[in-house]
Design a protein around this motif. Structure first.
Motif, PDB file in Angstrom:
ATOM      1  N   ILE A 223      43.888   1.325  -9.741  1.00 46.07           N
ATOM      2  CA  ILE A 223      45.176   0.657  -9.553  1.00 46.07           C
ATOM      3  C   ILE A 223      45.130  -0.755 -10.126  1.00 46.07           C
ATOM      4  O   ILE A 223      46.027  -1.175 -10.865  1.00 46.07           O
ATOM      5  CB  ILE A 223      45.572   0.662  -8.062  1.00 46.07           C
ATOM      6  CG1 ILE A 223      45.933   2.081  -7.623  1.00 46.07           C
ATOM      7  CG2 ILE A 223      46.731  -0.293  -7.795  1.00 46.07           C
ATOM      8  CD1 ILE A 223      46.129   2.242  -6.137  1.00 46.07           C
TER       9      ILE A 223
ATOM     10  N   GLU B 115      45.066  -0.707 -13.988  1.00 44.10           N
ATOM     11  CA  GLU B 115      46.312  -0.294 -14.616  1.00 44.10           C
ATOM     12  C   GLU B 115      47.442  -1.303 -14.412  1.00 44.10           C
ATOM     13  O   GLU B 115      48.341  -1.394 -15.237  1.00 44.10           O
ATOM     14  CB  GLU B 115      46.749   1.081 -14.085  1.00 44.10           C
ATOM     15  CG  GLU B 115      45.843   2.216 -14.506  1.00 44.10           C
ATOM     16  CD  GLU B 115      45.820   2.433 -16.003  1.00 44.10           C
ATOM     17  OE1 GLU B 115      46.857   2.250 -16.671  1.00 44.10           O
ATOM     18  OE2 GLU B 115      44.750   2.792 -16.513  1.00 44.10           O
ATOM     19  N   ILE B 116      47.405  -2.058 -13.316  1.00 45.76           N
ATOM     20  CA  ILE B 116      48.455  -3.047 -13.067  1.00 45.76           C
ATOM     21  C   ILE B 116      48.321  -4.225 -14.023  1.00 45.76           C
ATOM     22  O   ILE B 116      49.301  -4.688 -14.593  1.00 45.76           O
ATOM     23  CB  ILE B 116      48.406  -3.545 -11.605  1.00 45.76           C
ATOM     24  CG1 ILE B 116      48.857  -2.457 -10.658  1.00 45.76           C
ATOM     25  CG2 ILE B 116      49.287  -4.779 -11.429  1.00 45.76           C
ATOM     26  CD1 ILE B 116      48.695  -2.803  -9.200  1.00 45.76           C
TER      27      ILE B 116
ATOM     28  N   LEU C  32      48.887   5.173 -12.753  1.00 41.82           N
ATOM     29  CA  LEU C  32      49.273   4.506 -11.506  1.00 41.82           C
ATOM     30  C   LEU C  32      49.976   5.480 -10.575  1.00 41.82           C
ATOM     31  O   LEU C  32      49.699   5.524  -9.380  1.00 41.82           O
ATOM     32  CB  LEU C  32      50.209   3.331 -11.809  1.00 41.82           C
ATOM     33  CG  LEU C  32      49.608   1.960 -11.910  1.00 41.82           C
ATOM     34  CD1 LEU C  32      50.663   0.946 -12.282  1.00 41.82           C
ATOM     35  CD2 LEU C  32      48.921   1.571 -10.651  1.00 41.82           C
TER      36      LEU C  32
ATOM     37  N   CYS D 256      55.618   1.919 -12.335  1.00 44.00           N
ATOM     38  CA  CYS D 256      54.811   3.059 -11.879  1.00 44.00           C
ATOM     39  C   CYS D 256      55.479   4.390 -12.198  1.00 44.00           C
ATOM     40  O   CYS D 256      54.830   5.437 -12.148  1.00 44.00           O
ATOM     41  CB  CYS D 256      54.574   2.979 -10.382  1.00 44.00           C
ATOM     42  SG  CYS D 256      53.569   1.595  -9.855  1.00 44.00           S
TER      43      CYS D 256
ATOM     44  N   ASN E  72      53.706   4.243 -15.993  1.00 41.30           N
ATOM     45  CA  ASN E  72      52.273   4.443 -16.079  1.00 41.30           C
ATOM     46  C   ASN E  72      51.881   5.673 -15.260  1.00 41.30           C
ATOM     47  O   ASN E  72      51.936   5.656 -14.028  1.00 41.30           O
ATOM     48  CB  ASN E  72      51.559   3.191 -15.565  1.00 41.30           C
ATOM     49  CG  ASN E  72      50.107   3.178 -15.905  1.00 41.30           C
ATOM     50  OD1 ASN E  72      49.445   4.197 -15.856  1.00 41.30           O
ATOM     51  ND2 ASN E  72      49.609   2.013 -16.249  1.00 41.30           N
TER      52      ASN E  72
END
Length: 128
Positions: free
Chosen positions: A12, A15-16, A58, A32, A55
């Protein structure tokens, strides 16, 4: 946070990227891929579903974390799942929708904890 272990947590965070680029939780939910969309043509309105424009890693991480959190002892994610399943009992795919609702709630909680730089402290609602 229930359901988020070291691997899902690192996924997480990776990817953020920088959470400060999102000014509002709705922007993060949209990133997301959990935002709702409806296909329309003229006066005809189709079904509403999540857009999946975002994503996918996510979305998958929050989905898996939500499934794990629902199996843990009393927490707010489990309560949301059971309330959603009980409310929409006659829907054929209500469990899938409930897991999606839990994943969206997890994304909101992650956004709040990261933007405020605080630890997650679960709270337990009293029984009525």
């Amino acid at each position: 946070m229930p359901g988020i272990g070291p691997i899902i947590g690192l996924t997480i965070l990776a990817e953020i990227g920088d959470i400060r680029r999102f000014e509002h939780p709705k922007q993060f939910i949209s990133y997301c891929g959990f935002n709702l969309c409806t296909h329309r043509s003229g006066t005809l309105k189709g079904q509403t579903h999540i857009s999946k424009r975002g994503n996918s890693r996510l979305r998958q991480s929050f989905w898996m974390a939500g499934q794990i959190a629902v199996t843990r002892h009393e927490n707010t994610f489990r309560r949301k799942f059971h309330a959603y399943v009980k409310k929409n009992g006659d829907s054929p795919d209500n469990k899938r929708k409930a897991y999606t609702a839990v994943a969206i709630k997890m994304a909101r909680v992650v956004y709040a904890t990261l933007t405020k730089s605080t630890d997650y402290h679960g709270y337990y609602e009293s029984q009525r």
